[in-house]
Write a protein that holds these residues in place. Structure first.
Motif, PDB file in Angstrom:
ATOM      1  N   GLU A 178      16.698  37.042  21.472  1.00  0.00           N
ATOM      2  CA  GLU A 178      15.311  37.456  21.658  1.00  0.00           C
ATOM      3  C   GLU A 178      14.672  36.724  22.830  1.00  0.00           C
ATOM      4  OE1 GLU A 178      11.042  37.761  19.239  1.00  0.00           O
ATOM      5  OE2 GLU A 178      12.787  36.836  18.287  1.00  0.00           O
ATOM      6  N   PHE A 179      14.887  35.403  22.890  1.00  0.00           N
ATOM      7  CA  PHE A 179      14.331  34.641  24.012  1.00  0.00           C
ATOM      8  C   PHE A 179      14.966  35.116  25.322  1.00  0.00           C
ATOM      9  CE2 PHE A 179      14.607  31.319  27.162  1.00  0.00           C
ATOM     10  CZ  PHE A 179      13.304  30.851  27.241  1.00  0.00           C
ATOM     11  N   GLY A 180      16.310  35.277  25.319  1.00  0.00           N
ATOM     12  CA  GLY A 180      16.987  35.694  26.537  1.00  0.00           C
ATOM     13  C   GLY A 180      16.501  37.036  27.043  1.00  0.00           C
ATOM     14  N   ASP A 181      16.333  38.005  26.128  1.00  0.00           N
ATOM     15  CA  ASP A 181      15.861  39.329  26.538  1.00  0.00           C
ATOM     16  C   ASP A 181      14.445  39.256  27.105  1.00  0.00           C
ATOM     17  OD1 ASP A 181      18.241  40.421  25.737  1.00  0.00           O
ATOM     18  OD2 ASP A 181      17.491  41.171  23.821  1.00  0.00           O
ATOM     19  N   ARG A 182      13.583  38.450  26.467  1.00  0.00           N
ATOM     20  CA  ARG A 182      12.216  38.296  26.965  1.00  0.00           C
ATOM     21  C   ARG A 182      12.208  37.687  28.365  1.00  0.00           C
ATOM     22  NH1 ARG A 182       8.798  35.453  22.025  1.00  0.00           N
ATOM     23  NH2 ARG A 182       8.125  37.353  20.951  1.00  0.00           N
ATOM     24  N   PHE A 183      13.020  36.645  28.536  1.00  0.00           N
ATOM     25  CA  PHE A 183      13.040  35.955  29.824  1.00  0.00           C
ATOM     26  C   PHE A 183      13.506  36.903  30.932  1.00  0.00           C
ATOM     27  CE2 PHE A 183      14.847  33.504  33.239  1.00  0.00           C
ATOM     28  CZ  PHE A 183      13.977  32.438  33.383  1.00  0.00           C
ATOM     29  N   LEU A 184      14.600  37.632  30.681  1.00  0.00           N
ATOM     30  CA  LEU A 184      15.146  38.511  31.715  1.00  0.00           C
ATOM     31  C   LEU A 184      14.198  39.663  32.019  1.00  0.00           C
ATOM     32  CD1 LEU A 184      18.889  38.615  30.618  1.00  0.00           C
ATOM     33  CD2 LEU A 184      17.906  37.382  32.555  1.00  0.00           C
ATOM     34  N   ALA A 243      26.501  36.204  25.118  1.00  0.00           N
ATOM     35  CA  ALA A 243      25.541  35.152  24.782  1.00  0.00           C
ATOM     36  C   ALA A 243      24.773  34.716  26.034  1.00  0.00           C
ATOM     37  CB  ALA A 243      26.250  33.958  24.167  1.00  0.00           C
ATOM     38  N   ILE A 244      23.633  34.051  25.796  1.00  0.00           N
ATOM     39  CA  ILE A 244      22.817  33.506  26.882  1.00  0.00           C
ATOM     40  C   ILE A 244      22.687  32.002  26.667  1.00  0.00           C
ATOM     41  CG2 ILE A 244      20.584  33.575  28.036  1.00  0.00           C
ATOM     42  CD1 ILE A 244      20.318  36.459  27.238  1.00  0.00           C
ATOM     43  N   TRP A 245      22.875  31.235  27.734  1.00  0.00           N
ATOM     44  CA  TRP A 245      22.925  29.780  27.680  1.00  0.00           C
ATOM     45  C   TRP A 245      21.877  29.182  28.610  1.00  0.00           C
ATOM     46  CZ3 TRP A 245      26.371  27.761  24.177  1.00  0.00           C
ATOM     47  CH2 TRP A 245      27.341  28.646  23.701  1.00  0.00           C
ATOM     48  N   TRP A 246      21.474  27.954  28.275  1.00  0.00           N
ATOM     49  CA  TRP A 246      20.521  27.184  29.087  1.00  0.00           C
ATOM     50  C   TRP A 246      21.231  25.900  29.492  1.00  0.00           C
ATOM     51  CZ3 TRP A 246      14.999  27.788  29.850  1.00  0.00           C
ATOM     52  CH2 TRP A 246      14.361  26.666  30.356  1.00  0.00           C
TER      53      TRP A 246
END
Length: 410
Positions: free
Chosen positions: A134-140, A2-5
């Motif tokens: 999706e957001f995490g992949d775009r950001f990275l 998972a990706i967290w903010w």
């Protein structure tokens, strides 16, 4: 995975210095907040985006899951002291990502309840929020190269052709346990045999190289045909041969490089190697789970290093992570101690130490047996006798004492 903010406007510097995330369980009135209880959902090898002063200022990899922990003294005191702590390996931004650099459409499209963004694209107040994949992949993909590089073993910086050539003739296993063997490497293709195709099929070396570049950039690669090509299973198997590589379960699974250094729960985040379960894991052969981390702690990303015995410098492929005390007789705590291992070259030093022809005395100098005849062995022992061992320290002394008492033939 998972990706967290995490929002750290007032706590980033303190938590960065400690290598942690910390959140209370409740406020002064006893109210529990959802953005604090999310700490219990974080898992090892999840990614965290660190936001402070309207900028993403760091990425981190989770190295130990949440444990109950009192509020660290450096953090603000208007919270309850009872909380949870997570250990993370920070990668600071070389150029922070301002909120407005993240396309507004990305933020508004991902403004679901419980997420970090408001409907207008602003950032919600709170501590820890999960972002969707999706957001995490775009950001990275867009901003990943703005963060300090992942510390990779030197082998990961080699090109794909050389990686595959080192695997020639070796049986390697995919994540699902299927056997692959590299039969030949003739750029731009390698021929790889499988159970279904024993004569081999061609694999594009460019696809392996693409996956290697993703690994260097992000420290992990999704073993997904849509992302790295239809031979993703073989590519994952090849990446798994790199030191410190491990599988991160998921759909799809990933191959990641374990962060360097020792990690563990609570205040011991930087003091002990972290493993979940038995140190030995059954595969087609038993693997030494801690070996890769020991090697990484000794080498980091170095391309060459000194042999602790002879003092000569060699490329890392010729250096063995040698246990000073026989591994089979080490306790689990000893196996996880970075001082239990040293680097020994394959040009005689490792074999001489392993067989007891040499050892290290209480003064840190190499002692040798007296060879029965002249010749190459005698010359080698004479060359080593009296040298200072490069790995002899207060931390390793007891292991060398064990070897001298139990293995030395002199």
């Amino acid at each position: 995975m998972a990706i967290w903010w995490v929002n750290q406007r007032h706590t980033f510097d303190q938590e960065l210095a400690a290598g942690i995330l910390w959140a209370p369980k409740a406020d002064k009135n006893g109210n529990r907040k959802s953005h604090w209880t999310t700490m219990t959902e974080v898992r090892v090898n999840d990614t965290v985006l660190h936001y402070a002063s309207q900028r993403v200022v760091a990425l981190s990899l989770v190295t130990a899951e949440a444990v109950d922990a009192r509020r660290p003294n450096d953090l603000q005191s208007d919270w309850e002291d009872d909380g949870r702590l997570i250990c993370v390996a920070y990668r600071q931004a070389t150029r922070a990502v301002h909120r407005d650099e993240i396309p507004k459409a990305w933020r508004t499209e991902h403004s679901s309840p419980g997420g970090p963004f408001k409907k207008d694209g602003g950032v919600n107040q709170g501590y820890l929020f999960r972002v969707d994949d999706e957001f995490g992949d775009r950001f990275l993909e867009r901003f990943g190269d703005r963060f300090e590089p992942v510390v990779l073993p030197a082998e990961a910086h080699d090109d794909a052709t050389n990686l595959l050539r080192r695997l020639l003739g070796r049986d390697i296993s995919t994540i699902k346990g299927r056997h692959n063997r590299v039969l030949e490497v003739q750029p731009p293709y390698a021929r790889v045999a499988t159970d279904r195709s024993p004569d081999g099929q061609l694999v594009s070396i460019a696809e392996v190289d693409f996956a290697l570049r993703l690994l260097r950039k992000n420290g992990r690669v999704s073993i997904d045909p849509d992302k790295i090509g239809h031979r993703s299973s073989f590519i994952g198997a090849a990446l798994m041969t790199l030191p410190s590589a491990e599988v991160i379960e998921g759909r799809p699974p990933s191959v990641a490089i374990r962060p360097p250094g020792k990690t563990g729960p609570a205040e011991g985040c930087d003091q002990s190697l972290y493993f979940d379960g038995d140190l030995n894991r059954p595969t087609t052969a038993t693997q030494r789970r801690e070996q890769a981390s020991l090697r990484q702690s000794l080498l980091g990303s170095a391309a060459e290093a000194e042999c602790s015995i002879c003092g000569e410098t060699y490329p890392v492929r010729f250096l063995i992570t040698a246990h000073i005390k026989l591994r089979s007789l080490c306790s689990d705590d000893e196996r996880l101690d970075k001082h239990v291992a040293m680097l020994a070259c394959q040009f005689g030093c490792d074999a001489l130490y392993e067989t007891g022809y040499i050892s290290v005395g209480s003064d840190g100098k190499i002692v040798t047996v007296v060879p029965p005849t002249d010749g190459a062995l005698a010359n080698q022992l004479t060359r080593l006798a009296g040298r200072s061992c490069g790995s002899f320290t207060d931390g390793s002394r007891s292991y060398f004492e064990w070897h001298f008492a139990n293995r030395f033939l002199g």
